[in-house]
Design an enzyme around this catalytic site. Structure first.
Site, short mmCIF file in Angstrom:
data_model
loop_
_atom_site.label_atom_id
_atom_site.label_comp_id
_atom_site.label_asym_id
_atom_site.label_seq_id
_atom_site.Cartn_x
_atom_site.Cartn_y
_atom_site.Cartn_z
N GLU A 67 41.89 38.77 43.91
CA GLU A 67 42.21 37.63 43.05
C GLU A 67 41.69 36.38 43.74
OE1 GLU A 67 46.28 37.40 41.36
OE2 GLU A 67 46.07 35.22 41.51
N HIS B 8 45.31 37.22 34.73
CA HIS B 8 45.69 36.20 35.71
C HIS B 8 46.57 35.18 35.00
CE1 HIS B 8 45.18 32.69 38.35
NE2 HIS B 8 44.80 33.53 39.29
N ASP C 25 44.30 35.22 46.72
CA ASP C 25 44.30 34.08 45.81
C ASP C 25 43.64 32.87 46.47
OD1 ASP C 25 44.64 32.72 43.48
OD2 ASP C 25 46.81 32.62 43.53
#
Lengths: 356, 356, 356, 356
Positions: free
Chosen positions: D23, D192, D314
């Site tokens: 991600e 997401h 992330d």
């Protein structure tokens, strides 16, 4: 770039103060003055000592050094330590009179060296000579009432001869006066491991270090605890027992042990009234001494509840800093952290709260 | 109304099929025909058998009854069982020639009675005579290649005399031909507990049932596994080892054992190259045989990973129904449930998928 | 035989008595007499009610039936229930005078119907009209001092108009008198979920049942709790707040929420002095109401500690029997079981111990 | 010495290499060139952005800097990152033609800047314009077959106007062509989070940082996933869906959501054939993106199994170093560590093993 290559980096851990530790060893001038008495691990007869000389030298340099101990406690956020004579201690002395004398004088020595001058840093568990349980009861009473001992600590079986051929576990009927006194004084008993009797060491032959590793396993100590449960003595004197090393694997195996007892020979369980699980959950506390593994600690909490698990180190056999780095770095909620770090011990021993 | 008064009520559990079980005992006509040979637990010399006569009668009525076994498996959703000769089996036979003969004929008998007629319900682990490891290797090869054995099962130490005074663990240098064959055939070894040698039983004296309880503890079996790790044999022959009873408490203690080895006497660890933890995590599988406690299972999963834990029962010493009721009632996600119930065993033994 | 085919079988569970339940709904004669007032879930404006008519009929038949409730409690081992007006209750009444009147008379009615005749079976949380926090404070004081209320229960936001266009959360500055009274009386506040405001329901449009499912999620309720933490009101009045449904997923997300606040806009966090985690761990308790999943409960215990988690049912929206079957069947140690089943509630509410 | 006073000390963590992260956000030259298009969080209309300017400046300096990214990955032991356009990305573009054009050119740009020059360090998830699902399907096919995209990533709902008044979730019937293509190509979809629609933000009013905190909560994203489960589209096209942040609290609440659906209005659940739990356990994977809490990760593993949980960071919204310090420091067994660090992603995406 390679998969899974390892390098070491530093990450911060928040150091917490106010911890209480309960399995913290000291020496005794009595033993130091008598070279022919333990502490001396009986295993050396078989394969040699299970510890390196460097390790033992470090332990010995720390065992009786108050300043070094306090400095290490300060650096690790350990506010209060309950001290006890290092294993095998009085239990390894085979002569009864000597044992009685050593116990009394060792308690006086620990009190005078640690507890009296540093009452907010040190308490102690009395040592007693189970060779004569009546005398053990008397010494416990004296140590608690006159020296403020927090209970007793016993290193496994008591040698009644020099070769482990005659030994005494705490479930022996002769021990009743001691249990009675524990109950009367409302103080707990810490059962600490010692090396197994020499004829049981065949399982580790050729690998003496495994004795130490399995010492952590606590086979001898867990077996001792199971004997006590089976004996029924806890039905008569419902005292509190503390085990180190996350209760010596009992959390992992107690449920199966419990099941197995039901299919055993009639009479082969001893005279107890309740299940093994019952005694374990209602009479035992575990300390983290020597354990730095969250899954082991968690299994212990799951079987005893977070109100029966207490931080400890096992200094100087373990490092205060290592134990504190690990424990302070755990992702625990505050309530659980405080209970294990200090709250449970504070409640169990009636200590003052250790906050500002 | 009172606090905590207990009554028993029934709640539904969803029975799942397709489970695979790996520690499932059968008898042998060879032993039955020779009354002076084990299975006979050596403990009786000390305090008597650790099982009630009712329990043993039930076990004996089930040990060799194929129909009863299949019915019980059906009721419990156990699709496939890998059978093995009940403990102490060949390892308790002290005469080498007899042991070799018993092993071969027992493998033939198990194959003919269970595996050949019910290939979708039964497989087996071969028994071998470690009294002569070269012969053990030969018999393993024969059993795997000709009878389709899934590996070998060994019940702890091998008796080389009648009194446990001379015994052999699998780390003995003499055993190398057997390890070599395991590695060559790429089949796993199941190490099953047996009663500890008689001179180690003092820890349980007066409480013979504790042997059984601590049998679950698996002290003897865990010690055996640690010896193998220390010996370095897994560096030379990286084979897979299976332990029952959630790996005999090793998940709980392995991390501390690992730590302790580092402070041991130089040379006191054996010739191994890696850490105990390394061998445990890379070479061992655990079965749930005899365990019905989620926290114990979870600790095992946390130390081995869910791909190295496998359902099992220990029939007829345990009940298929009890094991299945417990396991089927666990709140597990499907992926983990399937891995433990059957998937890991299917992968490890190259079994066909057991779905419709 | 097929893999993974399911059948249902019954296994025994040991029923335990003495449990305390805290999120147990009752109706009010005031609402029954005024058809144009809630309880009526606002969601029906959007897509229809998220409950089947059969379910609602069963709930309604149970909501006010004392005998049925007691019988169900007896069968489930629930000794004591703290009752509260069913959601949305007073908070769904948009007219201030009506709300004040309904609150007072509902408290009287609950007291007279349940608490006075069955003091060893029922306590109650007062309802209050947060439309006028000064009046809410007065009613809380009266209910606690005169009727023995155990605290207050509020169903999320308070409607100040009929369309959710004007609503009040408990962090609104106007609410301070109510917080002050909670603190003065030393009683806890239970925040119960209600359906989210209608313009937030788009996330569930076309799937009205998801509102109920995500109602369990407790998005609205968790957001409400986070607002209170951010507002700083707990710095001024350090009261205790109880959340149902394992604290509405806060245990799972609080640590990340905590991290995220640190990268937020200056001033965008509210006026609080401590971290979200701090408030959660020091001011909140969770109940198990509506939860029957061990991993969810365990996550909650891991973030709040076992001294801040309490059994509950959510009767009649949930079944006492289902909740008790699940909870009584959990593999918990006695200490943890007792704390969650009754001990924590006994301590928090100053109840008498519920043993024989 | 005071209880619980905190100081910070450093402890070593062993850095492990070979991790895979999924991600990981990048920018797009298309958006940079069109100032009137997002990425722009809609929340600013209400209360201002939920991130500090310092934080945003740091993110922006890292979003498109390849060298900085690689350096950070190297320092953190992240071998391979699957990149995607930062939220809200294409989904925040309300004009269909623009969205289609931006998606195609952004995929080309990401491929040319990252994947082509660094094939052993970067892969990517394609962005697509769900405004026209037929075009989205075509672009997905092109991106997978020509550019080697590993699947698609969609940032929540798709704006069909500028004010969130018209928006599209992936369960809309119009989306079927896209699901069909996902299934045909056998690639996963990563959903997401994005900021919730503006009329849902009232729950966070006055505390804009809570949006970010609850963004971690993933209310919007979890609701989106539940809609997809309910719609039945997974019955027709059984594709794999990935959620970040430990699946946005679904592990904690899915069991209760599952229960609640059973008492819902007939027809109010959508057209799905299986339980919510079934879809979750059979079609979803979770990543650790943004989570640094073991109990949260463990709850996720307990509900999905260790084969469906994958490391992620992330970046640049989170720090590679922080994520790696936390993950590498966890007390995990090797099998579980490897599965989560890389093995599961390697299997899911058909990547080469990343070892030496």
């Amino acid at each position: 770039m390679a998969m899974n290559r390892e390098t070491t980096q530093s990450i911060p851990v928040v150091r917490r103060t106010g911890k209480i530790a309960l399995e913290e060893a000291v020496g005794s001038p009595l033993f130091a003055a008598h070279q022919n008495y333990p502490p001396r691990p009986v295993i050396k007869d078989l394969d040699g000592l299970p510890f390196s000389t460097e390790f033992l030298a470090d332990v010995e340099s720390r065992l009786d050094d108050v300043e070094l101990r306090l400095k290490s406690m300060d650096q690790s956020g350990v506010q209060y330590a309950i001290l006890s004579l290092t294993s095998p201690g009085i239990e390894g002395v085979s002569d009864t009179e000597t044992a009685i004398y050593f116990a009394r004088e060792t308690n006086n020595a620990i009190y005078n060296k640690y507890v009296r001058p540093y009452p907010d840093r040190f308490g102690f568990f009395a040592c007693v000579a189970m060779h004569d349980p009546g005398e053990a009861a008397k010494e416990l009473q004296r140590a608690v009432s006159q020296l403020g001992a927090k209970g007793a600590l016993i290193n496994g079986f008591t040698n009644l001869d020099d070769r482990d051929d005659k030994l005494r576990y705490l479930d022996a009927p002769e021990c009743e006066p001691f249990w009675k006194m524990l109950h009367q004084l409302q103080v707990p008993l810490y059962i600490h491991p010692r090396l197994p009797p020499i004829h049981q060491q065949v399982l580790y032959s050729q690998y003496p270090n495994l004795v130490s590793a399995s010492y952590g396993f606590g086979v001898e100590c867990a077996g001792h605890a199971l004997r006590i449960m089976c004996s029924g003595i806890l039905d008569k004197y419902p005292v509190t027992i503390i085990l180190g090393h996350c209760a010596e694997a009992l959390p992992f195996i107690i449920h199966r042990a419990n099941q197995r007892m039901k299919i055993g020979t009639p009479g082969g369980n001893g005279a107890h009234k309740h299940s093994l699980m019952y005694y374990f959950q209602n009479h035992f506390y575990a300390t983290l001494a020597g354990v730095r593994r969250y899954s082991t600690m968690k299994n212990t909490i799951e079987e005893l509840g977070e109100s029966r698990v207490m931080f400890s180190v096992d200094y100087p056999y373990e490092s205060n800093e290592d134990a504190a780095d690990w424990f302070d770095g755990l992702e625990l909620n505050e309530s659980t952290r405080m209970a294990i770090a200090a709250g449970n011990a504070t409640r169990l021993f009636g200590l003052p709260a250790m906050a500002d």
